[in-house]
Design an enzyme around this catalytic site. Sequence first.
Site, mmCIF file in Angstrom:
data_model
loop_
_atom_site.group_PDB
_atom_site.id
_atom_site.type_symbol
_atom_site.label_atom_id
_atom_site.label_comp_id
_atom_site.label_asym_id
_atom_site.label_seq_id
_atom_site.Cartn_x
_atom_site.Cartn_y
_atom_site.Cartn_z
ATOM 1 N N LYS A 130 0.836 -1.200 0.000
ATOM 2 C CA LYS A 130 0.000 0.000 0.000
ATOM 3 C C LYS A 130 0.870 1.248 0.000
ATOM 4 C CE LYS A 130 -3.730 -1.937 2.896
ATOM 5 N NZ LYS A 130 -4.890 -1.738 2.022
ATOM 6 N N ARG A 165 -10.073 -11.589 2.590
ATOM 7 C CA ARG A 165 -10.958 -12.650 2.108
ATOM 8 C C ARG A 165 -10.273 -14.025 2.149
ATOM 9 N NH1 ARG A 165 -11.559 -9.584 -3.502
ATOM 10 N NH2 ARG A 165 -11.370 -7.930 -1.954
#
Length: 462
Positions: free
Chosen positions: A241, A315
């Site tokens: 990120k 996820r």
Amino acid sequence: MLTTESHAGSVPIHLVHEETFEAWRAGQSEVVRNWLVANAFKGERFKIVLIPGEQGTPAAVVVGLGRRPARDEFSCWQSAGLPDRLPDGRYHLAQSLSDAAATQFAFGWLYGQYRFERYRRAAPARAISLQVPANVDIAELERLRAASALARDLVNTPANDMTPEALANAALEVARRYECRHRVVVGDALLSERFPAVHAVGRASAVAPRLIDFEWGNAAHPKVTLVGKGVCFDSGGLDIKPAASMILMKKDLGGAAAVLGLAQSIMDAKLPVRLRVIVPAVENAISANAFRPGDVIATRKGLSVEIGNTDAEGRLILCDGLALADEEKPDLLIDMATLTGAARVALGPELPALFASDDAMAAELVKVGLAESDPLWHLPLWPGYDDELSSKIADLNNVSASGFSGAIIAALFLKRFVSEARAWLHIDLYSWNGKDRPGRPVGAEAQCIRALYAFLKARYVR
């Protein structure tokens, strides 16, 4: 603080809407009417006026509620800022409110008194209290306040102290308090216990990944299982990120925090359910053994997953947790996760996205959330997007090649791992308040706990 003492000697709090303010003001003394004019008060939302008494202490408080809503409702956020803005003392509501409105007012009062002071000198204790009316269940409000504080403390704690081990210890503290059956699977044991996706995401961290699993309640009761995303810090992995996106990533365990708060409420209230809580806890770090874009990893369900992006790690750990939960065919399976930026783009920080296997159940939860001032918004598990998860070398990819409908794509990914549960709810929440408002400082927000608690209570308590 809430008390049930007499109103004698306490300061009345008057609640007024803009539309009814003039009529209310007309019934006050000339001194009060003039004071309100001098303060240019007209019942605006979040504006308050202290009416001085003869000794200079407050004789009354007038609180503006803004425009009257279409439905007769009261939000806890209309009272959450009062404890900070009022001087020490004892207060009571000047008018009678419905059970629901009085409960919202009292909960807002409690919620607004939260402080996170672990890393700085604590502020002096306040001597401020609210005398609540008889139609408020103080024990229930204290239960929800404690659950909210637990979740906010976990999210507010920085990642150097809230490691996967620390999150597991916090979960075990809750589990032991309510005498739960519990276990923690740590490090390479995740592989032998068939949690390969949790291991793949968390293995690069200096603190080993783990899965927390505890159970409570009577086996004869309906099975409710909660799964929470516990990413204690998310660097993005090798798909790193940018700094601006990483600064708040201590909050990436918000789903786990909310699940633990909700579980604590359920057990404290002794709701007639058989509760199971599953929290995969990891740090998505960068090291020589970090999982890579293009890798294919195994999952507990037996599905292989091609890694399209290492920053879609939540996820991956959830899919192992959901597969474990699904094996028992629970009556209701709920997962909560700070999962996608797409949900925030669509709905903003205050509206968690809700996905459900049953649209009628989703509609009921949305209704309950609005009544509890703890809203959610129903988004579809749109099957037309399912092929976006296709992979040429694995059963599915963890991301879509498209930039569209990211929250739905993530929910559809998780849906692949839920096949046996009678009903499933997936909640994509933010867990953070990014701007200062009365009673809601910048920092962790305890989302969905009150809504889900009220929903479960209505569903299972007869």
